[in-house]
Design a protein around this motif. Structure first.
Motif, PDB file in Angstrom:
ATOM      1  N   THR A  69       0.974  -1.147  -0.040  1.00 31.36           N
ATOM      2  CA  THR A  69       0.042   0.139   0.063  1.00 31.36           C
ATOM      3  C   THR A  69       0.894   1.195   0.090  1.00 31.36           C
ATOM      4  OG1 THR A  69      -0.199   0.139   2.529  1.00 31.36           O
ATOM      5  CG2 THR A  69      -1.688  -1.155   1.455  1.00 31.36           C
TER       6      THR A  69
ATOM      7  N   GLY B 285      -6.631  15.062   1.173  1.00 27.95           N
ATOM      8  CA  GLY B 285      -6.069  13.961   0.349  1.00 27.95           C
ATOM      9  C   GLY B 285      -6.297  13.950  -1.084  1.00 27.95           C
TER      10      GLY B 285
ATOM     11  N   ASN C  19       3.590   4.166  -1.390  1.00 25.65           N
ATOM     12  CA  ASN C  19       3.986   5.005  -2.592  1.00 25.65           C
ATOM     13  C   ASN C  19       5.213   4.427  -3.320  1.00 25.65           C
ATOM     14  OD1 ASN C  19       4.532   7.085  -4.370  1.00 25.65           O
ATOM     15  ND2 ASN C  19       4.400   8.834  -2.673  1.00 25.65           N
TER      16      ASN C  19
ATOM     17  N   LYS D   8     -12.522  15.085  -1.375  1.00 28.35           N
ATOM     18  CA  LYS D   8     -12.110  14.430   0.085  1.00 28.35           C
ATOM     19  C   LYS D   8     -11.655  15.867   0.965  1.00 28.35           C
ATOM     20  CE  LYS D   8      -9.761  10.344  -1.798  1.00 28.35           C
ATOM     21  NZ  LYS D   8      -8.622   9.654  -1.948  1.00 28.35           N
TER      22      LYS D   8
ATOM     23  N   SER E 232      -4.999   7.706   7.889  1.00 32.56           N
ATOM     24  CA  SER E 232      -4.684   7.755   6.538  1.00 32.56           C
ATOM     25  C   SER E 232      -5.110   6.501   5.798  1.00 32.56           C
ATOM     26  CB  SER E 232      -3.423   7.915   6.187  1.00 32.56           C
ATOM     27  OG  SER E 232      -2.884   9.177   6.847  1.00 32.56           O
ATOM     28  N   THR E 233      -5.717   6.414   4.628  1.00 30.81           N
ATOM     29  CA  THR E 233      -6.258   4.947   4.102  1.00 30.81           C
ATOM     30  C   THR E 233      -6.209   5.381   2.739  1.00 30.81           C
ATOM     31  OG1 THR E 233      -7.662   3.111   3.858  1.00 30.81           O
ATOM     32  CG2 THR E 233      -8.678   5.623   4.100  1.00 30.81           C
ATOM     33  N   ASN E 234      -6.251   4.255   1.537  1.00 28.48           N
ATOM     34  CA  ASN E 234      -6.406   4.491   0.318  1.00 28.48           C
ATOM     35  C   ASN E 234      -7.014   3.264  -0.149  1.00 28.48           C
ATOM     36  OD1 ASN E 234      -4.385   2.430   0.137  1.00 28.48           O
ATOM     37  ND2 ASN E 234      -2.553   3.872  -0.080  1.00 28.48           N
TER      38      ASN E 234
ATOM     39  N   LEU F 175      -5.022  10.752  -3.610  1.00 26.80           N
ATOM     40  CA  LEU F 175      -4.905   9.247  -3.947  1.00 26.80           C
ATOM     41  C   LEU F 175      -5.305   8.649  -2.413  1.00 26.80           C
ATOM     42  CD1 LEU F 175      -2.227   8.602  -6.609  1.00 26.80           C
ATOM     43  CD2 LEU F 175      -4.684   8.949  -6.977  1.00 26.80           C
ATOM     44  N   GLU F 176      -4.690   9.157  -1.291  1.00 27.06           N
ATOM     45  CA  GLU F 176      -4.930   8.641  -0.171  1.00 27.06           C
ATOM     46  C   GLU F 176      -6.140   9.781   0.655  1.00 27.06           C
ATOM     47  OE1 GLU F 176      -1.947   8.099   2.633  1.00 27.06           O
ATOM     48  OE2 GLU F 176      -1.427   6.084   1.583  1.00 27.06           O
ATOM     49  N   THR F 177      -6.529   9.163   1.555  1.00 31.41           N
ATOM     50  CA  THR F 177      -7.733  10.087   2.353  1.00 31.41           C
ATOM     51  C   THR F 177      -7.156  10.035   3.635  1.00 31.41           C
ATOM     52  OG1 THR F 177      -9.577   8.999   1.114  1.00 31.41           O
ATOM     53  CG2 THR F 177     -10.018  10.047   3.122  1.00 31.41           C
TER      54      THR F 177
END
Length: 499
Positions: free
Chosen positions: A186, A428, A188, A413, A298-300, A430-432
């Motif tokens: 997960t 965010g 980068n 977001k 943080s999540t994606n 791409l990530e939240t």
């Protein structure tokens, strides 16, 4: 509490600390002089025996000097605890005395690099809220002495109550090898790929310098031209190169995650979190709940697929420390129930979660479109001029939808929720990222409005905390005024300690 050690009088590190200081000095010396060493060694065969003897003698003198210095540093490094202050004496020619109130110490961390693991000693680092780096690092003490020192320093209340950090308890989070593999997937990977390419380019430049010194630069250039033409004429080889680079990025991400977060175990104590992790460099961090200024979850899409999130704890810092992430503590691979446990142990978020989600004004979307459109048009204008071909414009078919998609995701977001005592800010691309902050911990608040925002009746809010800035951009002016006044009221009337 461990009373085996008396810290009321000055004590020293373990004698093994001489070796630790000595090796660290050698490593620092090599880091500073490696370019000079490379320039000398690349022409090593041309050095005469006399000059070679002088070089050996110089190396021996430097090593002896560093050993004497390490001994003097060890001898003059003394510390004690008196009148609820940590007192340190150190220095060789220039003596310094440092006194830090125990209540100001934010973290007491344990650390073990490879050398310290081999000789079985620990480094104890003491961090305060007003420092850009570790204020005090005790390089070599036994585990028993380090634990006793931690117990004394990490007092919870003014009544000298203590936290029993040695008491065994079930870990809140234990990240296994398989979980670390999921975490690495997960990450980068573009960052890892660029890092890998930087290493390859650096290695290639060194190869060029070696060939230059040998007078065979033409041979290297001919080899590169020949193979470049072969690669460019074969689609299969290009695909293979892309696959190799992708695999290299994945492996690089896994190695970095594995080294940093190996055997990550987090314990939830009464008034603190204890986090242990690391392979080559083992770290043990005690994070007092009261010192936490805000947390970011943080999540994606890939993290959500694996059912994990990252929790970043932000502590009090000074200046631009947060840019370097010196005082960010992160727990990776957290499951949903673990995230909820951490949140509930720090904040009361029930009212906040039920609050209305408020988004940025349409002005924010328009501003992003304008900025990126201007940047893209300028970039393509330069490319057409440099390449001297209009075929470059064909890529707009792919780039334009991608830019629109990213803008819409960023706008989606960007939102906030506010309750009587809590603030949640979403951000965010791409990530939240979801940042939770208790309002009374805001140090100051600013409301900004340029002439274009004034016409659209929107404003930016910037909340300065002891852990950095939190920005809510382009919200309706009336909402900004309400948040501004409410924040000032909570800060001025709150009797709770912000750290």
């Amino acid at each position: 509490m461990n009373n085996s050690f008396d810290f009321s009088s000055f004590s020293k590190q373990s004698p093994k600390g001489i070796f630790v200081i000595y090796i660290n000095s050698i490593i620092k010396c090599i880091k500073v002089t490696w370019i000079l060493l490379f320039l000398i060694l690349k022409d090593f065969s041309e050095i005469s025996d006399v000059r070679l003897n002088y070089m050996y003698a110089g190396v021996v003198l430097i090593l002896v000097f560093l050993l004497i210095r390490a001994y003097l540093v060890f001898k003059n490094f003394q510390f004690k605890i008196a009148e609820e202050h940590f007192i340190l004496k150190q220095g060789i020619l220039k003596k310094t005395n440092t006194s830090i109130p125990l209540e100001r110490i934010q973290n007491v961390n344990f650390k073990q690099n490879i050398i310290q693991q081999v000789i079985d000693v620990f480094e104890v680092s003491l961090e305060t809220a007003g420092s850009s780096k570790t204020e005090i690092a005790i390089r070599a003490v036994s585990l028993e002495k380090a634990t006793a020192l931690k117990e004394i320093i990490t007092k919870v209340s003014k009544k000298n109550e203590e936290i029993d950090y040695t008491k065994e308890s079930k870990p809140l989070i234990h990240v296994s090898f398989l979980a670390l593999l999921k975490v690495s997937l997960t990450q980068n990977h573009l960052q890892s790929l660029f890092l890998f390419l930087a290493i390859v380019l650096g290695f290639f430049q060194q190869i060029q310098q070696i060939f230059d010194s040998l007078g065979n630069r033409d041979l290297l250039d001919g080899f590169i031209d020949k193979n470049t033409n072969a690669i460019s004429s074969s689609i299969l080889i290009i695909i293979i190169c892309i696959i190799i680079l992708t695999i290299s990025a994945l492996i690089s991400s896994f190695v970095r995650v594995f080294l940093i977060h190996f055997n990550l175990v987090a314990y939830l104590k009464k008034d603190a979190f204890e986090i242990n992790q690391g392979l080559l460099t083992k770290k043990s961090i005690v994070l007092k709940k009261q010192k936490v200024q805000s947390i970011t979850i943080s999540t994606n899409p890939i993290k959500r697929l694996f059912g994990i999130s990252f929790i970043t704890f932000k502590q009090a810092v000074s200046g631009k420390i947060n840019v370097k992430k010196n005082k960010l503590i992160r727990i990776v691979g957290c499951k949903r129930n673990q995230v909820e446990t951490v949140k509930s142990s720090l904040f009361n978020t029930a009212q906040l979660e039920n609050s209305e989600k408020k988004r940025t004004d349409n002005y924010y979307k328009k501003r992003l479109f304008f900025i990126l459109s201007f940047f893209t048009i300028t970039l393509y204008t330069v490319l057409v001029y440099v390449v001297d071909s209009l075929e470059v414009l064909y890529s707009v078919v792919v780039i334009a939808p991608l830019i629109i998609f990213l803008i819409l995701k960023k706008v989606e977001k960007r939102y906030y929720k506010i309750s009587e005592s809590m603030l949640l800010v979403g951000s965010g691309l791409l990530e939240t990222h979801l940042t939770y902050l208790e309002i009374f911990k805001v140090q100051n608040i600013k409301m900004k409005q340029n002439i274009f925002q004034e016409r659209s009746n929107v404003a930016d809010l910037i909340l300065q905390t002891a852990s950095g800035k939190i920005k809510i951009p382009c919200i309706h002016f009336n909402d900004a005024i309400q948040i501004y006044n409410h924040t000032l009221f909570k800060v001025e009337t709150s009797k709770s300690l912000w750290m």
